[in-house]
Scaffold this motif. Structure first.
Motif, PDB file in Angstrom:
ATOM      1  N   SER A   1       0.839  -1.235   0.092  1.00 39.48           N
ATOM      2  CA  SER A   1       0.036   0.048  -0.110  1.00 39.48           C
ATOM      3  C   SER A   1       0.918   1.227   0.133  1.00 39.48           C
ATOM      4  O   SER A   1       2.152   1.194   0.487  1.00 39.48           O
TER       5      SER A   1
ATOM      6  N   VAL B   1      -1.449   8.326  -0.004  1.00 39.67           N
ATOM      7  CA  VAL B   1      -1.729   9.453  -0.942  1.00 39.67           C
ATOM      8  C   VAL B   1      -2.023  10.896  -0.352  1.00 39.67           C
ATOM      9  O   VAL B   1      -1.260  11.685  -0.978  1.00 39.67           O
TER      10      VAL B   1
ATOM     11  N   SER C   1      -5.651  -1.962  -8.152  1.00 37.10           N
ATOM     12  CA  SER C   1      -5.708  -1.176  -7.055  1.00 37.10           C
ATOM     13  C   SER C   1      -7.019  -0.473  -6.360  1.00 37.10           C
ATOM     14  O   SER C   1      -7.978  -0.249  -7.194  1.00 37.10           O
TER      15      SER C   1
ATOM     16  N   THR D   1      -8.468   3.187  -4.188  1.00 43.08           N
ATOM     17  CA  THR D   1      -8.260   4.153  -3.554  1.00 43.08           C
ATOM     18  C   THR D   1      -9.046   4.122  -2.294  1.00 43.08           C
ATOM     19  O   THR D   1     -10.369   4.222  -2.536  1.00 43.08           O
TER      20      THR D   1
ATOM     21  N   THR E   1      -6.023   9.201   3.052  1.00 42.05           N
ATOM     22  CA  THR E   1      -6.233   8.346   1.717  1.00 42.05           C
ATOM     23  C   THR E   1      -5.013   7.622   1.390  1.00 42.05           C
ATOM     24  O   THR E   1      -3.893   8.153   1.480  1.00 42.05           O
TER      25      THR E   1
ATOM     26  N   LYS F   1      -3.601   4.086  -1.439  1.00 36.80           N
ATOM     27  CA  LYS F   1      -3.867   3.045  -2.442  1.00 36.80           C
ATOM     28  C   LYS F   1      -3.381   1.814  -2.208  1.00 36.80           C
ATOM     29  O   LYS F   1      -2.191   1.860  -1.759  1.00 36.80           O
TER      30      LYS F   1
END
Ligand SMILES: Cc1cc2nc3c(=O)[nH]c(=O)nc-3n(C[C@H](O)[C@H](O)[C@H](O)COP(=O)(O)OP(=O)(O)OC[C@H]3O[C@@H](n4cnc5c(N)ncnc54)[C@H](O)[C@@H]3O)c2cc1C
Ligand SMILES: Nc1ncnc2c1ncn2[C@@H]1O[C@H](COP(=O)(O)O)[C@@H](O)[C@H]1O
Lengths: 309, 252
Positions: A175, A178, B156, B158, B169, B171
């Protein structure tokens, strides 16, 4: 008994309150080593070394540990696990994310959100939104535990443990971070504030939440909210107090326009003094309030703000 | 893509819980039981993924007593395609620990090969908040907990997460385990025709032994007690009186 306490670190800074409260519980289990892990963790490690009673601090700095991504953080903790009988952390959202993963990798059953330490194997934890307290005894070789900070006092500062630098584990690369959306605020943090002023659905709008905030600011308090207020968009999610939000136990909790659903009480009923302002005299919040005021909050809250201080 | 949704049968969130006088637990006999509220949100999200063409099958799974069938029928009535019941206890008072649930779910995942598992963030009975993270660990998959927004894009996802500081957030690589929070969506009610249709949808029954899992607990429950009650408070007649009381108590 050797305990590894995972320090709560946000953007390189130690959350002293959460970590020191967890320390008080951890000390009852054995000799405590603190792990400070993050993309930058050196300053936090130095700060953690000052918590009284800490024997040693391990500092792991690596880009893969930034933002507390669960997979890489859990891999690091598991790589250290062999030396410890207990792996514990304050029950923040970061720890709730990581610790069950650690436990499963060690084939242990995580013990979430403990509110009491009976002995090194036996712990108390609230279940059913705090309607019952369960005492559980763990048979696992290593105990993986998160600690409800609201029920423990913070350990004092004034220690001077040594800090040892260690490496990160391999990053499984599952992971990536973001972005964060974090509201900047000068107010005290909800879970460590001495006073919390909360608003519920009765406040009616985001605009009118300003009267709750004004009272909070007058008292140098944190602002909380019920789920209904958050769901309705009057308040951000990180203000939610309750079974599935934050658990607080300030000296003073003022609930305005909150009915007192059990899921809300779960997050605040251990506050020292509870004040409820609600126009419905039958509202269940009055059953837990030390001081109840049956009134329209749009009159009472501004008046209170004006008359305090 | 197949989506697997683990759903737990729990005491209804409106029921006032009673601790048994002998300290042996909480009284669940003749109490209204429902699907864990977070799991309704997970089922809803899975159905929406199917409606958006991003998933082709939604499988609900529940682990526990036989009566969990009802919970699975609710998921089917909401729109899940089929269901799997894993019987792992006879007594309604037996709660299967998240570690054992995760091991059984791993068995189901190995068999079903879903691309995504959508769990609730927390069961409102044991308040553990652990199963999804544990399953993800056992699978060696990525995890995204406390989701308030999920956007699947090929290999993927998000995910926006509700965390202490606000929102984060991330991913994650698929396959993944995502645990859902309150504000992800508002679950639909099952319509009467759909409740009727759900009775005909397939519901497989298995046991923990079918997956070779020993579901015996790691935590011995020593006792269950009532929390300390708060002393009764008073009503004040005015803001002035309130201010006076707070000053007397020394908190302002
Ligand atoms: C799985 C699950 C988890 C949950 N988790 C949480 C949680 O963590 N935290 C949480 O808070 N809730 C949680 N809830 C929701 C909870 O059940 C209640 O729905 C919620 O707490 C109600 O919020 P409220 O008191 O603001 O709203 P309401 O219950 O609608 O109460 C509003 C109150 O405001 C009063 N009021 C209205 N206008 C005025 C006025 N002008 N002046 C004074 N008083 C006024 C009314 O008399 C009423 O008592 C959860 C629910 C579920 C199912
Ligand atoms: N016995 C069970 N059967 C099916 N799903 C479960 C069970 N226990 C937990 N889960 C799933 O795991 C989530 C978190 O539960 P918990 O870890 O017990 O708080 C729930 O919301 C469900 O999605």
């Amino acid at each position: 008994m050797a305990v590894l306490l995972i320090a709560e670190i946000n953007n390189g800074e130690l959350n002293v309150d959460a970590t020191a409260k967890a320390m008080t519980a951890a000390k009852k289990m054995g000799d405590v080593t603190v792990l400070a892990a993050g993309a930058s963790a050196a300053d936090a490690a130095a700060e953690a070394a000052k918590i009284a009673g800490v024997s040693k601090v391990l500092c792991a700095e690596d880009a893969s540990l930034g933002h507390r991504l669960a997979e890489s953080t859990a891999a690091l903790i598991v790589s250290l696990a062999g030396d410890y009988s207990h792996i514990v952390a304050p029950a923040t959202t970061d720890a709730k994310n990581v610790m069950p993963r650690v436990a499963a990798l060690l084939d242990a059953m995580v013990i979430s959100d403990i509110s009491g330490v009976v002995d090194a194997d036996t712990f108390e934890r609230p279940i059913y939104a705090g309607n019952a307290i369960q005492t559980v005894k763990s048979a696992d070789a290593v105990k993986v535990i998160t600690i409800r900070t609201a029920t423990f006092d913070a350990a004092e500062m004034g220690g001077s443990a040594s800090v040892e630098t260690i490496g990160a584990a391999d990053n499984p690369g599952l992971s990536e971070w973001v972005e964060d959306k974090v509201a900047e605020t000068d107010r005290p943090e909800l879970t460590s504030a001495g006073i919390v002023v909360s608003g519920g659905r009765g406040v009616g709008s985001e605009e009118d939440f300003k009267i709750i905030e004004a009272l909070a600011d007058k008292l140098n308090a944190a602002v909380g909210a019920s789920r209904a207020a958050v769901d309705s968009g009057y308040a951000p999610n990180d203000w939610q107090v309750g079974q599935t939000g934050k658990v607080v136990a300030p000296d003073l909790y003022i609930a305005c326009g909150i009915s007192g659903a059990i899921q809300h009480l779960a997050g605040m009923k251990d506050s020292k003094i509870i004040v409820a302002i609600n126009k419905d005299e039958e509202a269940p919040i009055f059953q837990v309030a030390d001081y109840g005021l049956v009134a329209d909050l749009f009159d009472a809250v501004p008046e209170l703000t004006q008359k305090l201080g | 893509m197949k989506v697997l949704v683990p759903v737990k049968r729990v005491i209804d969130y409106n029921v006032k819980v009673r601790v048994k006088a002998d300290g042996s637990g909480v009284d669940l006999a003749n109490v209204k039981m429902s699907m864990n509220p977070f799991d309704e949100i997970a089922v809803e999200e899975a159905i929406r993924l199917k409606e958006a063409g991003k998933a082709d099958e939604v499988v609900a799974v529940s682990i526990g007593v036989k009566q969990a069938q009802e919970t699975l029928r609710t998921a089917l009535a909401m729109g899940a395609d089929r269901a799997i019941l894993v019987v792992a206890a006879d007594d309604v008072h037996t709660d299967i620990e998240p570690l054992a649930v995760a091991k059984i779910l791993k068995g189901v995942v190995d068999e079903e090969q879903p691309g995504l598992v959508l769990c609730g963030k927390q069961a409102i009975d044991n308040d553990m908040n652990a199963t999804g993270q544990m399953l993800s660990a056992l699978m060696g998959w990525s995890q995204a907990t406390f989701a308030s927004e999920v956007d699947i894009d090929g290999d993927s996802a998000t995910v926006t997460r509700e965390v202490d500081g606000g929102l984060q957030t991330i991913k994650v690589k698929m396959p993944a385990v995502v645990t859902v929070d309150l504000r992800l969506n508002e679950p639909r009610y099952a319509s009467l025709p759909n409740i009727m249709k759900a009775k005909k949808k397939p519901l497989d029954e298995k046991t923990a032994a079918d997956y070779g899992v020993d579901a015996s607990p790691r935590l011995e429950i020593v006792k269950t007690t009532e929390p300390e009650a708060r002393a009764a408070g008073i009503k004040v007649g005015s803001v002035d009186e309130l201010v006076e009381k707070l000053k007397e108590a020394g908190v302002v």
